[in-house]
Design an enzyme around this catalytic site. Sequence first.
Site, PDB file in Angstrom:
ATOM      1  N   HIS A 151       0.854  -1.169  -0.036  1.00 44.68           N
ATOM      2  CA  HIS A 151      -0.082   0.040   0.068  1.00 44.68           C
ATOM      3  C   HIS A 151       0.954   1.227   0.031  1.00 44.68           C
ATOM      4  CE1 HIS A 151      -3.638   2.473   0.829  1.00 44.68           C
ATOM      5  NE2 HIS A 151      -2.884   3.157   1.375  1.00 44.68           N
ATOM      6  N   CYS A 152       0.846   1.943  -0.824  1.00 36.85           N
ATOM      7  CA  CYS A 152       1.684   3.302  -1.320  1.00 36.85           C
ATOM      8  C   CYS A 152       0.896   4.549  -0.644  1.00 36.85           C
ATOM      9  CB  CYS A 152       1.857   3.483  -2.859  1.00 36.85           C
ATOM     10  SG  CYS A 152       3.052   4.983  -2.927  1.00 36.85           S
ATOM     11  N   VAL A 153       1.247   5.163   0.557  1.00 36.88           N
ATOM     12  CA  VAL A 153       0.656   6.187   0.987  1.00 36.88           C
ATOM     13  C   VAL A 153       0.777   7.575   0.219  1.00 36.88           C
ATOM     14  CG1 VAL A 153       0.970   5.573   3.310  1.00 36.88           C
ATOM     15  CG2 VAL A 153       2.847   6.874   2.269  1.00 36.88           C
TER      16      VAL A 153
END
Length: 314
Positions: A151-153
């Site tokens: 998951h890429c913030v």
Amino acid sequence: MCNSDWYLHLLQVSSFVIPTWLQRAAQRVLHRLFHTRSCLFVVLHLALQVAVYGEYTWEVFGYCQQLEFSIHYLLLPYLLLAVNMGFFILCSVTNPGTITQSNQESFLKAYGYDGVMFQKSTLCPTCNVEKPARSKHCSVCNNCVHRFDHHCVWVNNCIGAFNIRYFLVYLFTLTAMAANLAIITAAFLTKVVLLSNMMLGSYIDDQGQEHAVEILFLIQHLFLTFPRIVFMLGFVIVLSLVLGAYCCFALYLVLTNQTSNEWYKSRRYECSCCKALQPHDRHIVYRNVYSQGVWVNLKEIFKPPTSSEKKKKT
């Protein structure tokens, strides 16, 4: 590994010196940042780009024009920015491969189970779907994702089978942007030094002694003369090195047909689970069964499988 694992260890270590109320407040803030979808990091990402490109446009571009730098050379960062923003948007809005009860059958046929990292007939207790091989439940998005990477913030989205190609182009162009800005800015400062013959000069220190110009003195002088430009140069150099290292890691994963999630799990399995759970006379090493050669691995990034073909049969 979850993006937030590090702060849990930090809180455990600091629990002896930090008041309980402050720990709880920190946990709420960090949970908000790393365990819920938020546009905060997207805004920060865009703000940093605006700051860097604002400084480049306001000062570096004009100075370089005066020093007769090639206009095509100076416009290249803007071209990279346009491409980067396009793929940033695609990466942010594209469904990464969310698995639901209505589409789970097609994803179940995409990959075979390796029997080690991914087990058949495993049910996700949150989504209530059978977990396909190479999928993972994202606690931030609260969905199971096909070929989950991480998951890429920074794009506020999961990276999975259907947007990994956009993420890679976004990552590579972001690295190229930082490196290009660093090269242009360094070239400008170098030309300023050469035209001023500063290296041939000397300076007098606080004790009244004369010294030839050294690198440290030169950097201090440039920082006092062009403080924002030198600060920006330092930032983009560090950013180029960090992103460059991550690009190499991402390329390695692509060429070996692994995800970040699988790479981390394989390291953890080899280090702990294998030694703890297996008999002492058996030495099991995890083997990546999904890699089928560099060319096929590359094709899979741009045309991820669903139900059309099983990549590996158990």
